[in-house]
Design a protein around this motif. Sequence first.
Motif, PDB file in Angstrom:
ATOM      1  N   VAL A  23       0.854  -1.184   0.000  1.00  0.00           N
ATOM      2  CA  VAL A  23       0.000   0.000   0.000  1.00  0.00           C
ATOM      3  C   VAL A  23       0.895   1.241   0.000  1.00  0.00           C
ATOM      4  CG1 VAL A  23      -1.734   1.297   1.291  1.00  0.00           C
ATOM      5  CG2 VAL A  23      -1.882  -1.199   1.161  1.00  0.00           C
ATOM      6  N   LEU A  81      -6.683  -0.176   5.791  1.00  0.00           N
ATOM      7  CA  LEU A  81      -5.915  -1.420   5.939  1.00  0.00           C
ATOM      8  C   LEU A  81      -6.759  -2.513   6.587  1.00  0.00           C
ATOM      9  CD1 LEU A  81      -2.444  -0.030   7.092  1.00  0.00           C
ATOM     10  CD2 LEU A  81      -3.219  -0.572   4.773  1.00  0.00           C
ATOM     11  N   ILE A  89       0.586  -6.083   6.000  1.00  0.00           N
ATOM     12  CA  ILE A  89       0.923  -5.599   4.663  1.00  0.00           C
ATOM     13  C   ILE A  89       2.212  -4.787   4.712  1.00  0.00           C
ATOM     14  CG2 ILE A  89      -1.491  -5.564   3.909  1.00  0.00           C
ATOM     15  CD1 ILE A  89       0.173  -2.272   4.550  1.00  0.00           C
ATOM     16  N   LEU A  91       3.819  -1.284   3.806  1.00  0.00           N
ATOM     17  CA  LEU A  91       3.297   0.079   3.705  1.00  0.00           C
ATOM     18  C   LEU A  91       4.425   1.020   3.319  1.00  0.00           C
ATOM     19  CD1 LEU A  91       0.867   2.013   4.173  1.00  0.00           C
ATOM     20  CD2 LEU A  91       1.645   2.220   6.547  1.00  0.00           C
ATOM     21  N   LEU A 111      -0.727  -4.385  11.963  1.00  0.00           N
ATOM     22  CA  LEU A 111      -1.243  -4.327  10.593  1.00  0.00           C
ATOM     23  C   LEU A 111      -0.132  -4.399   9.550  1.00  0.00           C
ATOM     24  CD1 LEU A 111      -3.844  -1.424  10.992  1.00  0.00           C
ATOM     25  CD2 LEU A 111      -4.354  -3.864  10.785  1.00  0.00           C
ATOM     26  N   LEU A 112       1.127  -4.241   9.983  1.00  0.00           N
ATOM     27  CA  LEU A 112       2.236  -4.051   9.059  1.00  0.00           C
ATOM     28  C   LEU A 112       3.232  -5.201   9.096  1.00  0.00           C
ATOM     29  CD1 LEU A 112       3.007  -0.286   9.751  1.00  0.00           C
ATOM     30  CD2 LEU A 112       1.287  -1.281   8.222  1.00  0.00           C
TER      31      LEU A 112
END
Length: 270
Positions: A23, A81, A89, A91, A111-112
């Motif tokens: 992303v 997200l 993910i 980023l 989240l990362l």
Amino acid sequence: MQTLPVNGYDMAYLEIGAGPPLVCVHGTLGDFRTWSAVYGPLSKKHRVIPVSLRRFFPEHWDGVGGDYLMAQHVADMIAFLERLDAGPIDLMGHSRGGHIAFRIAEQRSELLRRLVLAEPGGELDRSLDPAADLGPSPRAARIVSSAEMIKRGDIDGGLAIFCDMIDGDGAWARLPALSKQQLRDNAYTLIGQVGENRQPYTRSGAESIKTPTLFIGGADTPGALPVVLRALAAHVPGAQTALIAGARHWMFEQAPQEFCEIVLAFLGEA
């Protein structure tokens, strides 16, 4: 183009390629087109997802309203997200988008998977720069001047002040016509940025980052951005740093092949 509803706003984005999601968050005056020079190389190994933040193109905002805030954009990206539901993910954020990506890593590291910060924008507090002023910086004052010119209808004059501040004298004049038009499409967001209530980086914040992080920049970028990059990189645990010779703040446009090689090598590490 696709949209995803987040926090009552339809966020526009693109999806290019297949593979692990990457992303991409644009900076001041940008949008999902910011990354067009690197779509091809990055999408050979990744599902590249560049977004347009609230109030940016394809919306044509008039600069009126109270929801252009740094905290709002961070919250929107976190919700985006979450809605992707793609697992941790990668980023990547540039300039103001790098600031947003940094705040996401502070608040929601789960989240990362990996974090790429391309010359993140913002100010340092005294825990990172003992000489930091408590008042507005010269850069912030230039943004106010740019925004005032845009508000009066002098779009190109305001954009020239901003671009020359970031990338050196004559930067606006050197831009190709397409790049200038993309900046014009987002000119009124600079009015919102004046009151966005962006907080400075702190040493404790940098030290709290748990996500493997790459800082990347142009070796010839003038002004305060390289100072911010070095200060954060010195305190984010295990951070890597790469500078691209002959490039400045928009390094992924000025040296796209080298930029992609560095980023892909970092993202491909086990």
